[in-house]
Design a protein around this motif. Structure first.
Motif, PDB file in Angstrom:
ATOM      1  N   ARG A 172       0.816  -1.248  -0.096  1.00  0.00           N
ATOM      2  CA  ARG A 172       0.123   0.157   0.056  1.00  0.00           C
ATOM      3  C   ARG A 172       0.779   1.413   0.110  1.00  0.00           C
ATOM      4  NH1 ARG A 172      -5.476  -0.605   1.092  1.00  0.00           N
ATOM      5  NH2 ARG A 172      -5.746   1.628   1.623  1.00  0.00           N
ATOM      6  N   MET A 181      -7.206   3.012  -4.066  1.00  0.00           N
ATOM      7  CA  MET A 181      -6.988   2.359  -2.841  1.00  0.00           C
ATOM      8  C   MET A 181      -7.941   1.772  -2.321  1.00  0.00           C
ATOM      9  SD  MET A 181      -3.554   3.031  -2.693  1.00  0.00           S
ATOM     10  CE  MET A 181      -3.255   2.032  -1.079  1.00  0.00           C
ATOM     11  N   LYS A 241      -8.246  -1.623  -4.033  1.00  0.00           N
ATOM     12  CA  LYS A 241      -7.247  -2.389  -3.595  1.00  0.00           C
ATOM     13  C   LYS A 241      -7.785  -3.237  -2.375  1.00  0.00           C
ATOM     14  CE  LYS A 241      -2.126  -2.466  -2.274  1.00  0.00           C
ATOM     15  NZ  LYS A 241      -1.612  -3.272  -3.207  1.00  0.00           N
TER      16      LYS A 241
END
Length: 265
Positions: free
Chosen positions: A173, A194, A197
């Motif tokens: 990350r 994100m 993800k």
């Protein structure tokens, strides 16, 4: 730069229509050869392009999306069908009790096209959909496996370099976020990537959820080249090589799209 379909609503709608007509509907017709008259719901319907060919074939459709803006776009594209009552477009959460009360055991086909990889609690929604299916109902899913080259949806980036860079979403990350910032991606895009993800789903995880929620897989197709890449990258669809498609985990890295039909046991 982002792709044209991310900036032009009409282009995006027309691409959805073409993809649905040529790939999604033929896949669904393997289980429902006589498609006219089916009651169909699409979750995350966006501009309504996936539903358009189904409406043309005589299906009775409901399109649901959390975004009122996208529902408004769909209303503009599909007003001839909403005007006759063949289509209803709703900005609502399908978990709402009034939605369940109205549509319990209604739909012969529920469609989630490029949607499940954006949903945080995938097990919850897959289980919940049972309550909305008719006795003969099935659920269609089409999604990119998380580990495939562009499974992080980096094609939405403003940087042309990042849109073409494979596997960057698999970075840890902090490194991934740092790379996006180094290429000066806007914060809303960074936040979107994100979030993906966190919600991206693999082939194996999807099939485990399906099994735990007591469905069976009735149809399955893996693509080496996603049909939608015709519009994104100018390449033709190609099915995955069957021996590779049979290798768990490894297949995720080389399969850019999967189609499933599932029904409750």
């Amino acid at each position: 730069m982002s792709l044209l379909q991310h900036r032009d609503d009409n282009v995006r709608y027309q691409q959805q229509v073409d993809n649905s007509r040529n790939y999604v509907i033929p896949f669904i017709e393997k289980e429902f050869p006589d498609i006219a008259g089916l009651k169909v719901m699409e979750v995350g319907c966006g501009e309504g392009g996936v539903l358009t060919p189904l409406l043309e074939k005589g299906c009775i459709c409901v399109g649901v999306d959390l975004s009122q803006q996208r529902i408004d776009l769909a209303e503009g594209f599909l007003k001839e069908y909403t005007g006759t009552g063949q289509l209803r477009l709703i900005a609502k959460n399908i978990y709402d009790l009034d939605f369940l009360g109205e549509y319990r055991h209604t739909f012969d086909v529920i469609i989630l096209k490029d949607a499940i990889e954006h949903i945080p609690d995938q097990e919850k929604i897959i289980g919940h959909l049972k309550q909305l299916l008719s006795p003969r109902g099935q659920v269609y899913f089409g999604f990119p496996p998380w580990y495939m080259p562009h499974g992080g949806h980096q094609q939405v980036c403003t940087s042309k370099v990042l849109t073409l860079m494979p596997y960057i979403h698999l970075l840890p990350r902090p490194l991934y976020r740092g790379l996006l910032r180094a290429f000066k991606e806007p914060e809303p895009i960074i936040q979107e990537l994100m979030e993906i993800k966190d919600t991206g789903i693999s082939i194996e995880r999807f099939e485990r959820i399906v099994k735990r929620q007591q469905y069976k897989i009735t149809q399955r197709k893996f693509y080496l080249i996603n049909p939608i890449y015709k519009y994104k990258f100018g390449v033709s669809a190609r099915e995955q090589w069957k021996p590779l498609a049979a290798i768990p985990f490894v297949r995720n890295f080389f399969t850019t799209c999967v189609y499933y039909l599932i029904k409750p046991l």
